[in-house]
Design an enzyme around this catalytic site. Structure first.
Site, PDB file in Angstrom:
ATOM      1  N   ASP A 121       0.888  -3.387   2.631  1.00 18.17           N
ATOM      2  CA  ASP A 121      -0.459  -2.940   1.817  1.00 18.17           C
ATOM      3  C   ASP A 121      -0.598  -1.359   2.551  1.00 18.17           C
ATOM      4  O   ASP A 121      -1.564  -0.728   1.742  1.00 18.17           O
ATOM      5  CB  ASP A 121      -1.450  -3.800   2.052  1.00 18.17           C
ATOM      6  CG  ASP A 121      -1.331  -4.819   1.221  1.00 18.17           C
ATOM      7  OD1 ASP A 121      -0.851  -4.791   0.096  1.00 18.17           O
ATOM      8  OD2 ASP A 121      -1.880  -5.958   1.516  1.00 18.17           O
ATOM      9  N   ASP A 182       4.166  -7.330  -5.720  1.00 16.71           N
ATOM     10  CA  ASP A 182       3.279  -6.270  -5.180  1.00 16.71           C
ATOM     11  C   ASP A 182       3.718  -4.863  -4.315  1.00 16.71           C
ATOM     12  O   ASP A 182       3.481  -3.747  -4.704  1.00 16.71           O
ATOM     13  CB  ASP A 182       2.090  -6.416  -4.543  1.00 16.71           C
ATOM     14  CG  ASP A 182       1.565  -7.867  -5.059  1.00 16.71           C
ATOM     15  OD1 ASP A 182       2.333  -8.773  -5.285  1.00 16.71           O
ATOM     16  OD2 ASP A 182       0.186  -8.310  -4.752  1.00 16.71           O
TER      17      ASP A 182
END
Ligand code: GLY
Length: 393
Positions: A121, A182
């Protein structure tokens, strides 16, 4: 030549050169600017001072004010989205007060490059904040942070597997090297860095990740799994499963949205035709399965309870780019329908809340952020509106 003229003509008819440019296209960014000012006022509160280490994350069902989260922990994967919203709002409005707030919300995130990478992330965090900031200001300090962040993200690469490890903390839980869909978005940090003075190895890593994901993360009908697990020693693909979807066998809406956005972006940077072809395939798999002509999916394609505006925003933003890259105006048409739906009730918050949109789902299986406003829905919404404006200029 003939195809080019036909494409331009279709664009004019669809969207803008004609007298029928629809009002919402110009009104929606103004609405976003109003909501940004409301949010900033809420954050200032009675003290008049903003704590830039706390980011607006969500407004839950039944609530009317932002819930804030500390950005001084790498676990806050959404920390880059609010600065990113401010950067896009500044781009659209030219308001220098918003520019100063964008800078102020970006800078606290720089600490992340001075410590070991926590997980994939880091890409989301840096792209929303520093990369948008660099795009608009060319601030060389931002560039330094971005290049350091790309090197840090690359340490998650396992050459045996050919992908970045998404969640180091979950290796034991999944029984191997885990990569989630993702993660495709975070390749942008590596590709951007390779184009901007970083090592060529960063591009090779991103391409390897995209190719390996293409091979092991999709069903034959181009719908995606959320998670792929690999043997970290041999690199062998072990199995696929879900983490945020309804079941291992179903298509989690935001997962497919990440795939659409990810492959479109990887093609934009690499110009490798296989990525453009694949972006279209995963897009078509998504568009063909949408539940109705609102073009807003339920949070999982096997469900018909809660819609997920965030997935629609990610897809709309990607489709504008995909349409430009492949010349298929139908993708732009779909993106505009999605954005028009999102720009009206029931998706638009209006006076009820200072967020842009409502009706997103964060993590249904965990019972978290169900049917709420969420910062990344707003981020990809304003990104899509900004791309549309640029496209129609
Ligand atoms: N990247 C986390 C999510 O899409 O919920």
């Amino acid at each position: 030549m003939k195809n080019g003229i036909l494409y331009l003509l279709s664009l004019c008819l669809l969207a803008g050169c004609s007298l029928v440019r629809e009002e919402w296209i110009d009104e929606a960014p103004v609405y976003c600017d109003v909501q940004v000012h409301r949010t900033l006022m809420e954050l200032r509160g009675d003290s008049g001072h903003i704590d830039y280490t706390r980011t607006p994350r969500n407004i839950l069902d039944g609530e009317t004010a932002w819930n804030l989260r500390s950005v001084l922990t790498p676990e806050e994967w959404t920390a880059g989205f609010f600065p990113g919203i401010l950067w896009y709002d500044y781009e659209n409005s030219g308001d220098t007060m918003v520019l100063r707030e964008a800078q102020a919300f970006t800078e606290p995130l720089g600490y992340l490059v001075r410590q070991k990478v926590y997980d994939h992330d880091l890409g989301f965090i840096m792209i929303g904040s520093y990369l948008n900031g660099y795009r608009l200001t060319q601030d060389t300090e931002y560039k330094k942070v971005l290049l350091a962040a790309a090197d840090s993200l690359a340490t998650l690469f396992n050459p045996q597997v050919g992908t970045l490890l998404s969640w180091p903390r979950n290796v034991e839980m999944f029984g191997g090297h885990n990569t989630i869909m993702d993660n495709m978005l975070n390749l942008e940090l590596l590709l951007w860095a390779a184009d901007n003075g970083g090592s060529e190895r960063l591009r090779d890593i991103a391409v390897s990740h995209a190719d390996t994901t293409m091979a092991y993360h999709f069903r034959p009908d181009y719908t995606s799994y959320h998670v792929a697990v690999y043997d970290p020693e041999t690199g062998r693909h072990l199995y696929n499963c879900t983490h945020q979807g309804a079941a291992d066998s179903t298509m989690w809406a935001r997962g497919q949205a990440w795939a659409i956005y990810g492959y479109t972006m990887v093609y934009e940077y690499t110009h490798e035709p296989r990525f453009l072809d694949f972006a279209q395939k995963v897009t078509d798999a998504y568009l063909q399965r949408l539940p109705d002509d609102t073009l807003i999916p339920y949070w999982d394609f096997s469900r018909s309870d809660y819609r997920d505006a965030s997935a629609a925003c990610i897809v709309a933003s990607a489709l504008i780019r995909l349409s430009e890259l492949c010349g298929n105006v139908a993708y732009l048409d779909r993106a505009m329908t999605m954005l028009q739906t999102l720009s009206a009730p029931p998706y638009r918050c209006g006076d009820a809340r200072p967020a842009f949109l409502q009706h997103s789902v964060g993590n249904y299986p965990a019972g978290s952020e169900i049917d709420c406003s969420i910062n990344y829905a707003d981020y990809y919404y304003i990104e899509a509106l900004t791309r549309l404006k640029r496209h129609l200029k």
